[in-house]
Scaffold this motif. Structure first.
Motif, PDB file in Angstrom:
ATOM      1  N   PRO A 293       0.810  -1.227   0.000  1.00 55.08           N
ATOM      2  CA  PRO A 293       0.000   0.000   0.000  1.00 55.08           C
ATOM      3  C   PRO A 293       0.846   1.282   0.000  1.00 55.08           C
ATOM      4  O   PRO A 293       1.882   1.352   0.655  1.00 55.08           O
ATOM      5  N   ILE A 294       0.375   2.246  -0.768  1.00 51.02           N
ATOM      6  CA  ILE A 294       1.050   3.546  -0.828  1.00 51.02           C
ATOM      7  C   ILE A 294       0.120   4.637  -0.301  1.00 51.02           C
ATOM      8  O   ILE A 294      -1.103   4.497  -0.332  1.00 51.02           O
ATOM      9  N   ASP A 295       0.734   5.726   0.159  1.00 51.18           N
ATOM     10  CA  ASP A 295      -0.043   6.857   0.683  1.00 51.18           C
ATOM     11  C   ASP A 295      -0.426   7.825  -0.419  1.00 51.18           C
ATOM     12  O   ASP A 295      -1.458   8.480  -0.344  1.00 51.18           O
ATOM     13  N   THR A 296       0.457   7.949  -1.405  1.00 51.48           N
ATOM     14  CA  THR A 296       0.296   9.001  -2.403  1.00 51.48           C
ATOM     15  C   THR A 296       0.531   8.467  -3.808  1.00 51.48           C
ATOM     16  O   THR A 296       1.512   7.766  -4.050  1.00 51.48           O
ATOM     17  N   LEU A 297      -0.382   8.816  -4.703  1.00 56.82           N
ATOM     18  CA  LEU A 297      -0.160   8.566  -6.124  1.00 56.82           C
ATOM     19  C   LEU A 297       0.051   9.898  -6.818  1.00 56.82           C
ATOM     20  O   LEU A 297      -0.791  10.806  -6.716  1.00 56.82           O
ATOM     21  N   GLY A 298       1.177  10.031  -7.492  1.00 54.68           N
ATOM     22  CA  GLY A 298       1.450  11.229  -8.282  1.00 54.68           C
ATOM     23  C   GLY A 298       1.064  10.973  -9.726  1.00 54.68           C
ATOM     24  O   GLY A 298       1.439   9.955 -10.303  1.00 54.68           O
ATOM     25  N   THR A 367     -11.660   7.321  -8.664  1.00 54.86           N
ATOM     26  CA  THR A 367     -12.737   6.365  -8.344  1.00 54.86           C
ATOM     27  C   THR A 367     -12.279   4.916  -8.501  1.00 54.86           C
ATOM     28  O   THR A 367     -12.633   4.080  -7.682  1.00 54.86           O
ATOM     29  N   GLU A 368     -11.449   4.655  -9.522  1.00 54.46           N
ATOM     30  CA  GLU A 368     -11.078   3.250  -9.769  1.00 54.46           C
ATOM     31  C   GLU A 368      -9.903   2.761  -8.927  1.00 54.46           C
ATOM     32  O   GLU A 368      -9.785   1.571  -8.672  1.00 54.46           O
ATOM     33  N   TYR A 369      -9.014   3.672  -8.550  1.00 59.60           N
ATOM     34  CA  TYR A 369      -7.783   3.214  -7.881  1.00 59.60           C
ATOM     35  C   TYR A 369      -7.517   3.885  -6.524  1.00 59.60           C
ATOM     36  O   TYR A 369      -7.389   3.204  -5.512  1.00 59.60           O
ATOM     37  N   ALA A 370      -7.407   5.212  -6.525  1.00 58.98           N
ATOM     38  CA  ALA A 370      -6.893   5.881  -5.322  1.00 58.98           C
ATOM     39  C   ALA A 370      -7.883   5.823  -4.158  1.00 58.98           C
ATOM     40  O   ALA A 370      -7.531   5.398  -3.053  1.00 58.98           O
ATOM     41  N   GLN A 371      -9.099   6.279  -4.397  1.00 56.01           N
ATOM     42  CA  GLN A 371     -10.066   6.327  -3.294  1.00 56.01           C
ATOM     43  C   GLN A 371     -10.283   4.959  -2.627  1.00 56.01           C
ATOM     44  O   GLN A 371     -10.213   4.869  -1.401  1.00 56.01           O
ATOM     45  N   THR A 375      -5.625   6.175  -0.920  1.00 59.04           N
ATOM     46  CA  THR A 375      -4.396   6.836  -1.383  1.00 59.04           C
ATOM     47  C   THR A 375      -4.715   8.259  -1.832  1.00 59.04           C
ATOM     48  O   THR A 375      -5.697   8.473  -2.527  1.00 59.04           O
ATOM     49  N   SER A 376      -3.878   9.230  -1.451  1.00 60.60           N
ATOM     50  CA  SER A 376      -4.116  10.609  -1.912  1.00 60.60           C
ATOM     51  C   SER A 376      -3.577  10.819  -3.314  1.00 60.60           C
ATOM     52  O   SER A 376      -2.647  10.146  -3.745  1.00 60.60           O
ATOM     53  N   LEU A 377      -4.166  11.795  -3.971  1.00 58.15           N
ATOM     54  CA  LEU A 377      -3.849  12.067  -5.365  1.00 58.15           C
ATOM     55  C   LEU A 377      -3.232  13.456  -5.501  1.00 58.15           C
ATOM     56  O   LEU A 377      -3.756  14.432  -4.950  1.00 58.15           O
ATOM     57  N   PHE A 378      -2.115  13.518  -6.232  1.00 56.65           N
ATOM     58  CA  PHE A 378      -1.468  14.794  -6.542  1.00 56.65           C
ATOM     59  C   PHE A 378      -1.157  14.827  -8.030  1.00 56.65           C
ATOM     60  O   PHE A 378      -0.844  13.790  -8.608  1.00 56.65           O
ATOM     61  N   VAL A 379      -1.201  15.994  -8.624  1.00 55.90           N
ATOM     62  CA  VAL A 379      -0.667  16.154  -9.967  1.00 55.90           C
ATOM     63  C   VAL A 379       0.793  16.538  -9.760  1.00 55.90           C
ATOM     64  O   VAL A 379       1.094  17.646  -9.311  1.00 55.90           O
ATOM     65  N   THR A 380       1.700  15.600 -10.041  1.00 52.45           N
ATOM     66  CA  THR A 380       3.109  15.835  -9.737  1.00 52.45           C
ATOM     67  C   THR A 380       3.883  16.424 -10.922  1.00 52.45           C
ATOM     68  O   THR A 380       5.031  16.834 -10.746  1.00 52.45           O
ATOM     69  N   GLU A 381       3.271  16.437 -12.107  1.00 47.87           N
ATOM     70  CA  GLU A 381       3.846  17.158 -13.251  1.00 47.87           C
ATOM     71  C   GLU A 381       2.752  17.518 -14.227  1.00 47.87           C
ATOM     72  O   GLU A 381       1.838  16.728 -14.488  1.00 47.87           O
ATOM     73  N   ASN A 382       2.914  18.708 -14.793  1.00 44.12           N
ATOM     74  CA  ASN A 382       2.068  19.192 -15.878  1.00 44.12           C
ATOM     75  C   ASN A 382       2.738  20.471 -16.351  1.00 44.12           C
ATOM     76  O   ASN A 382       3.149  21.292 -15.539  1.00 44.12           O
ATOM     77  N   GLY A 383       2.870  20.591 -17.661  1.00 39.12           N
ATOM     78  CA  GLY A 383       3.541  21.784 -18.152  1.00 39.12           C
ATOM     79  C   GLY A 383       3.687  21.723 -19.648  1.00 39.12           C
ATOM     80  O   GLY A 383       3.249  20.763 -20.284  1.00 39.12           O
ATOM     81  N   ALA A 384       4.300  22.745 -20.215  1.00 38.31           N
ATOM     82  CA  ALA A 384       4.426  22.795 -21.665  1.00 38.31           C
ATOM     83  C   ALA A 384       5.676  23.552 -22.084  1.00 38.31           C
ATOM     84  O   ALA A 384       6.092  24.514 -21.438  1.00 38.31           O
ATOM     85  N   ALA A 385       6.260  23.099 -23.188  1.00 36.59           N
ATOM     86  CA  ALA A 385       7.367  23.816 -23.822  1.00 36.59           C
ATOM     87  C   ALA A 385       6.787  24.722 -24.889  1.00 36.59           C
ATOM     88  O   ALA A 385       5.976  24.279 -25.702  1.00 36.59           O
ATOM     89  N   TYR A 386       7.173  25.983 -24.862  1.00 33.05           N
ATOM     90  CA  TYR A 386       6.803  26.906 -25.936  1.00 33.05           C
ATOM     91  C   TYR A 386       8.062  27.624 -26.400  1.00 33.05           C
ATOM     92  O   TYR A 386       9.081  27.615 -25.704  1.00 33.05           O
ATOM     93  N   ASP A 387       7.988  28.214 -27.587  1.00 34.54           N
ATOM     94  CA  ASP A 387       9.150  28.929 -28.139  1.00 34.54           C
ATOM     95  C   ASP A 387       9.218  30.320 -27.519  1.00 34.54           C
ATOM     96  O   ASP A 387       8.782  31.301 -28.117  1.00 34.54           O
ATOM     97  N   ASP A 388       9.763  30.372 -26.322  1.00 34.80           N
ATOM     98  CA  ASP A 388       9.846  31.644 -25.593  1.00 34.80           C
ATOM     99  C   ASP A 388      10.745  32.641 -26.300  1.00 34.80           C
ATOM    100  O   ASP A 388      11.787  32.276 -26.839  1.00 34.80           O
TER     101      ASP A 388
END
Ligand code: GBH
Length: 488
Positions: A293-298, A367-371, A375-388
C-alpha cells in the motif's frame, strides 16, 4: 447601464499544495564533481544522434552550485513545496558504496528548503541509473531492484529526519518502454522484451522499497509517480477504434496502475504482449510486493491520445503513431493502432493541449484506484514547452509566454473541475521550475516558468511564473468571464 459583475474566483481546497518540479540530471550539472560518476544519461548523451545538438547534462542549470539562489527564487515565487530528485550516481556512484559528498549536497539542499519554509518532496529515481549497474543489465536485471532499495535506504539514513514525502519512481513507463524498447531514452535499447522486464523490475523495486521504508518509519508518506494519459477512440461506436483506445490505455495506464493497486497485470494486455521471459521473471510474491500500500499517487499529465483502428485520411501533425528513430513503436503491441487529428492546439513538441483530459483522468484514477485504496492524489507534473522569446524591458529580462500562462490556468481549472466532481486532489506541481535539459530534446525545448540563460546561468521569472505566484497567493483562480456577459 451596465452592471459590473462581482469578480468571480474559484478557490482551491484549503489543504491544496502548490509546487514546481525538477529532476537531478536535468538541472544539477556538476557531472564530474563531488564524487559523482556516470549515469546512463551521461553515457547516452555521448552517443552520436541520441540527443539533439549533442547536448548533455554536464552543466545544465548548474543547480549543484546555485541551489541556494534557486531556493531563494522559489521562496520569492511563493512555492509551498518543491519536487526534486536525488541522483543515484551521486549517492552510490558505482551502484555500491555510499559517497558522503553526494549525500551532503542533498542535506544542504533540504536544509535550505526547510529554512525557506518550502516542503521537500523527494523522488528517488528520475531515470538516472548508475552506468555501472547498466553494465550489469540495468533494469532488465532483477538485481537492480535490490540495489535500488539499498540506495533508497541510504538516502533515508541521510534525510529521513527531514523529508516526509518519498516518491520511489518517476514515470516507470518512460524508464522501461521509452528506454529499453523505443531507444529514445537511456540506455537506448530497441527490445520489446527488455522493456517489459525493465517495467517489472522497476515496479518490484518500487514495492520492496515502500515496504522497507515503511518498516523503518511508519510516519513517512510513500508513493510513486506515473505518467498517465487519456486514450479517446475516434468513434466510440466503432469496435476497432474502441479496441485501439483500450490497448493504449492498457499499455500506458493499466500496466502500472493495476499491479500497484490490484496486485495483477491487466489480463487483456498481458495475454497480448507477455513473452516467456516476462512470465519467467514474475516470481511468486512479486505482485504482492508491488502492491504494497502507498499513501500518495502522483499523476503526471501532459496530453491525451486520440486513436483509431484504421489509418486517418490525413495524417495528424504528430504522426500516425509514436515511433522510435527506426520508425517503430515504443509499445510492445501497437499493431493496428493509429493516431488521428482532432484539431486541438499543439505545443511545439506536437503534444495536444487537452486540459479537459486531466479532469477525466483524475476522476477515473480517483474512483477506480486511489479512493478505494485510501491513497491521496497529486498532480506531480504538468507543463508545456513553448518557443519563448525573451525581451529586455527596463534592464530586466521578461518572457511574455502567454501560451504557457493559458496552459497553466487551463490545467488548474481542470483540476478544480475534478475537485467539484468530488475528486480529492491535494496539490499541483508545474513542470518545470526551470528551463532545463529536456532529455532527447537537449536544451532546445523550454518548459520552465523561470527562464535560464545557458550562457550566463541568469534566471528570470517568466510571465507564467508571475501568474502562478499570483494564483498561489490568492489560492484561487479568477473565473473566466461568463460566455454571454460580453455579448450584451
Ligand atoms: C515528463 O515526462 C518527465 O518526467 C520530465 O522529466 C520531462 O522533462 C517532462 O515530462 C517533459 O517532457 O507515446 O512515445 O509519443 C513526459 C511524459 C509520456 C510525455 C509519453 C510524452 C508520449 C510518448 N511523456 N508521452 S509517445
Amino acid at each position: 447601464a451596465s452592471v459590473v459583475p462581482a469578480k468571480q474566483t474559484r478557490p482551491f481546497p484549503s489543504n491544496f499544495l502548490f509546487g514546481a518540479a525538477t529532476a537531478a540530471y536535468q538541472i544539477e550539472g556538476a557531472a564530474a564533481e563531488g564524487g559523482r560518476r556516470d549515469s546512463i544519461w551521461d553515457a547516452f548523451s555521448r552517443v552520436p544522434g541520441a540527443v539533439i545538438n549533442a547536448d548533455n547534462g554536464d552543466v545544465a542549470c548548474d543547480h549543484y552550485h546555485r541551489y541556494r539562489d534557486d531556493v531563494a527564487l522559489m521562496k520569492r515565487m511563493g512555492l509551498e513545496t518543491y519536487r526534486f530528485s536525488t541522483s543515484w550516481s551521486r549517492i552510490r556512484p558505482d551502484g555500491g558504496v555510499v559517497n558522503a559528498e553526494g549525500v551532503d549536497f542533498y542535506q544542504r539542499l533540504v536544509d535550505e528548503l526547510l529554512d525557506a519554509g518550502i516542503m521537500p518532496w523527494l523522488t528517488l529515481y528520475h531515470w538516472d541509473l548508475p552506468q555501472a549497474l547498466q553494465d550489469r543489465g540495468g533494469w532488465t536485471n532483477r538485481d537492480t531492484s535490490d540495489r535500488f532499495t539499498e540506495y533508497a535506504l541510504d538516502v533515508h539514513d541521510a534525510l529521513g529526519d527531514r523529508v516526509n514525502v518519498w516518491t520511489t519512481l518517476n514515470e516507470p513507463w518512460c524508464s522501461s518502454f521509452l528506454s529499453y524498447t523505443a531507444g529514445l531514452h537511456a540506455p537506448g535499447h530497441y527490445s520489446r522484451g527488455e522493456g517489459m522486464l525493465a517495467a517489472h523490475h522497476l515496479l518490484l523495486g518500487h514495492g520492496q522499497t515502500v515496504r522497507e521504508l515503511r518498516a523503518r518509519d511508519e510516519s513517512l508518506n510513500l508513493g510513486i509517480t506515473l505518467n498517465l494519459t487519456v486514450a479517446d477512440p475516434v468513434d466510440a461506436g466503432v469496435p476497432a477504434d474502441l479496441d485501439a483506445a483500450r490497448r493504449i490505455d492498457g499499455q500506458f495506464n493499466r500496466w502500472f496502475l493495476d499491479p500497484i493497486f490490484q496486485a495483477a497485470y491487466p489480463q487483456d494486455i498481458f495475454d497480448e504482449i507477455a513473452d516467456d521471459a516476462l512470465r519467467a521473471a514474475i516470481r511468486p510474491g512479486d505482485l504482492e510486493t508491488i502492491a504494497t500500500p502507498i499513501d500518495t499517487l502522483g499523476v503526471n499529465y501532459y496530453h491525451g491520445e486520440y486513436v483509431g483502428g484504421t489509418p486517418p485520411a490525413v495524417p495528424p501533425i504528430g504522426g500516425e503513431a509514436p515511433t522510435d528513430r527506426r520508425g517503430e513503436s515504443p509499445f510492445p503491441s501497437s499493431e493496428g493502432i493509429f493516431w488521428h487529428e482532432r484539431g486541438l492546439p499543439r505545443t511545439p513538441m506536437q503534444w495536444e493541449v487537452q486540459p479537459e483530459g486531466l479532469s477525466r483522468l483524475l476522476k477515473r484514477v480517483w474512483t477506480e484506484y486511489a479512493q478505494p485504496a485510501g491513497t491521496s492524489l497529486f498532480v506531480t507534473e504538468n507543463g508545456a514547452a513553448y518557443d519563448d522569446e525573451p525581451v529586455v524591458e527596463g534592464g530586466v529580462v521578461r518572457v511574455h509566454d502567454e501560451d504557457r500562462v493559458d496552459f497553466v490556468r487551463a490545467h488548474l481549472g481542470a483540476i478544480l473541475d475534478a475537485v467539484d466532481a468530488g475528486v480529492d486532489v491535494r496539490g499541483y506541481f508545474y513542470w518545470s521550475l526551470l528551463d532545463n535539459f529536456e532529455w532527447a530534446w537537449g536544451y532546445e525545448k523550454r518548459f520552465g516558468i523561470v527562464r535560464v540563460d545557458y550562457d550566463t546561468q541568469e534566471r528570470s521569472i517568466k510571465d507564467s511564473g508571475l501568474e502562478y505566484s499570483r494564483i498561489i497567493a490568492a489560492r484561487a483562480l479568477d473565473a473566466p468571464p461568463a460566455p454571454d456577459q460580453s455579448q450584451t
